[in-house]
Structure formats: C-alpha cells, structure tokens
Design an enzyme around this catalytic site. Sequence first.
Site, short mmCIF file in Angstrom:
data_model
loop_
_atom_site.label_atom_id
_atom_site.label_comp_id
_atom_site.label_asym_id
_atom_site.label_seq_id
_atom_site.Cartn_x
_atom_site.Cartn_y
_atom_site.Cartn_z
N GLN A 143 -12.57 -0.15 4.04
CA GLN A 143 -11.37 0.40 4.66
C GLN A 143 -10.57 1.28 3.72
OE1 GLN A 143 -9.60 -3.78 4.91
NE2 GLN A 143 -7.73 -2.58 4.70
N HIS A 286 -4.41 -10.58 6.43
CA HIS A 286 -5.65 -9.81 6.38
C HIS A 286 -6.60 -10.22 7.49
CE1 HIS A 286 -8.63 -7.24 4.61
NE2 HIS A 286 -9.42 -8.22 4.20
N ASN A 307 -15.99 -9.10 4.87
CA ASN A 307 -14.76 -8.40 4.52
C ASN A 307 -14.97 -6.90 4.71
OD1 ASN A 307 -12.16 -7.95 3.67
ND2 ASN A 307 -12.41 -8.90 1.67
#
Length: 343
Positions: A143, A286, A307
């Site tokens: 990201q 998160h 992740n």
Amino acid sequence: MVAKTQFYHVSLALLLCLGLWAFQVTSRTLQDSFMHERHEQWMARYGKVYKDLQEKEARFKIFKENVNYIEASNNAGDKSYKLDMNQFADLTNEEFKAPRNRFKGHMYSSAIRTTTFKYENVTVLPSSVDWREKGAVTPVKDQGRCGCCWAFSAVAATEGIHKLSTGTLISLSEQELVDCDTKGVDQGCEGGLMDDAFKFIIQNHGLDAEANYTYKGVDGKCNANEEAIHDATITGYEDVPANDEQALQKAVANQPISVAIDASGYDFQFYNSGVFNGSCGTELDHGVTAVGYGASDDGTKYWLVKNSWGTDWGEEGYIMMQRGVNATEGLCGIAMQASYPTA
C-alpha cells in the site's frame, strides 16, 4: 623513595585510565563505523537517498536506535518471534504508522453490524487452513504511504470469495476503492472501513481488475470508465460475532476474512518471523486479512494473516499471530471487527 613509589603508582593509574578511555573511544568509533556501514548497505538495498547530509545524519540516528532495539529484542531469547531490519528501519514508530494504519475503528461504534452469521452452525473444523494452498490468495501487495489498508483488506477477502465461488482468482483494484468509494466513511488514503468497502462493491455491482485500474498509492479522481467494468462482484457481507475467536475460526475455515488489528507497536513494525505474541492493545488501526490458521511445531496456535506492506516485511508479507489467547478480543483485537463478503 616513598614519594617515587607513590608517583609511580599514580602514573600507572593514569596510564591505565588513559588506556581504558582510548579503548572505549576506539570501540565506540569502530561500532559507529560498523553501524554507518550497515546503514549504507541498507540504503543501497532499498534505494534510499536523502536530500542532504543533515537529513542523512538524522535518519542514521533513528536507524541506529532501531537496530539496537531489534537486536536487544532478539537477544532477550524469551520471545516466539524475531524482529529484523526492513524498509522501515529509518523511521520512528510514529512516522511509520501515521500514513499507513488508518482503519477507522473509532467510527465503527456508530455502524450497524449485521445480525446473520452463515457459519454459526459449523461444528467440524480442520486443524489447519491455508487459503494460499487453495489458490484463493493473490500475491502480497504494498500500500505504500497511503492509509488505505481497509481497501487492501476488503479486496483480498473479495478476491478469495470470488475464487471460491467461480474457480477463478483475479487480482482486483484497490485503487478503484481509493478513488471512487468516497461518499461515506471511506476516504482513500485518509482511511476507511472494510464493511463500507463491501457496501460500495455491492452497490457498484463489482470491481475492476487491478491490471486495468492499477494502484497509484495516492488519492485520485474516479475513473468512471474503469469503474463500470466488473471483473468480480459480491452479493452481500456479514460481520463475524465480535470478541469470539471460535466464531472467527469458523469463518476463516470457509474463506479469507477481513480483520482489524492494533498494529501500532515497534515489534509489529519490525516483525520478521515466528508466532507473534508481542505487546499490543485493542485500539484497532489497521485492516488486514486472515487467510488461514494452524499451530507451530511447539503447539502454539496462530492466525495466518496477509498484510499489505510488501514482501520485505514479515514472512514474505505475512504474519503469524498467536491464536487462542486469554482475551475475548484476541491478540491485538483480531476478533473484534472481522467481516467477510458473500457471493
């Protein structure tokens, strides 16, 4: 004679002190030289360039502090996981988490949770699950400095259910959510919620493929032409009953699940391998994706979590988080706000 002896002893003491001081100075100089060399190697590996010498020295100081923290943690020998330097090694913890961890958990209290849970009556669960082995998980993505973890989590769960319902795995567009899903809680790089992302996908009748609507890592204008292309869709979503790891296990046994966690600590920043059981709270910040569960060789139960910080972080972009802890919300709050799309 006595005076000469005293002078000799004082001189010898001074020489010893000077020698020790010189040794300490030399030792510190060698340590700093070695640390500077490690910093240069790290810079070369990650293509890091600083604007001037002043910035480089400031970043070196942070780098050195982080390396010392990592080594002290690993040398303690009382943890089931290891830390290591990664692409975040010259960032303070605040600098690291501020642009990345923007799950809007504080806004969830006003959201309406779904009341149905399709896996409620599941009674037989496999001892381990890994949706990567079933071809339901796309490669780990990154990201960057955009706080759209919520989009990556929702997309990963959508990719999973699309594979399970159609037999085809397609990498879908996070950037479409960043650019186009902006009329409610979700606000691109400024943060959002996975449930709201699911709502957008449903209302939009699907998502475009990542190959067509590629990730930029910044807020952009919605591309209406690409938004109209639907390579995968969902029909609904459900929330996993809160604070119930057994319910979460039932869900993960059947598909990849969006979960929110507290990923704010230094140990999370530098996690490298092993079953993570480090210090963390329940201030959810998160969004990630639970893509399996299992147990390590010593019997420690864990969640397998995908992740969105690239493959240089953790175990090729994944983390094993301890499962079955003595807390209803799970480690780092992983069982507090889990949800999944349906198709």
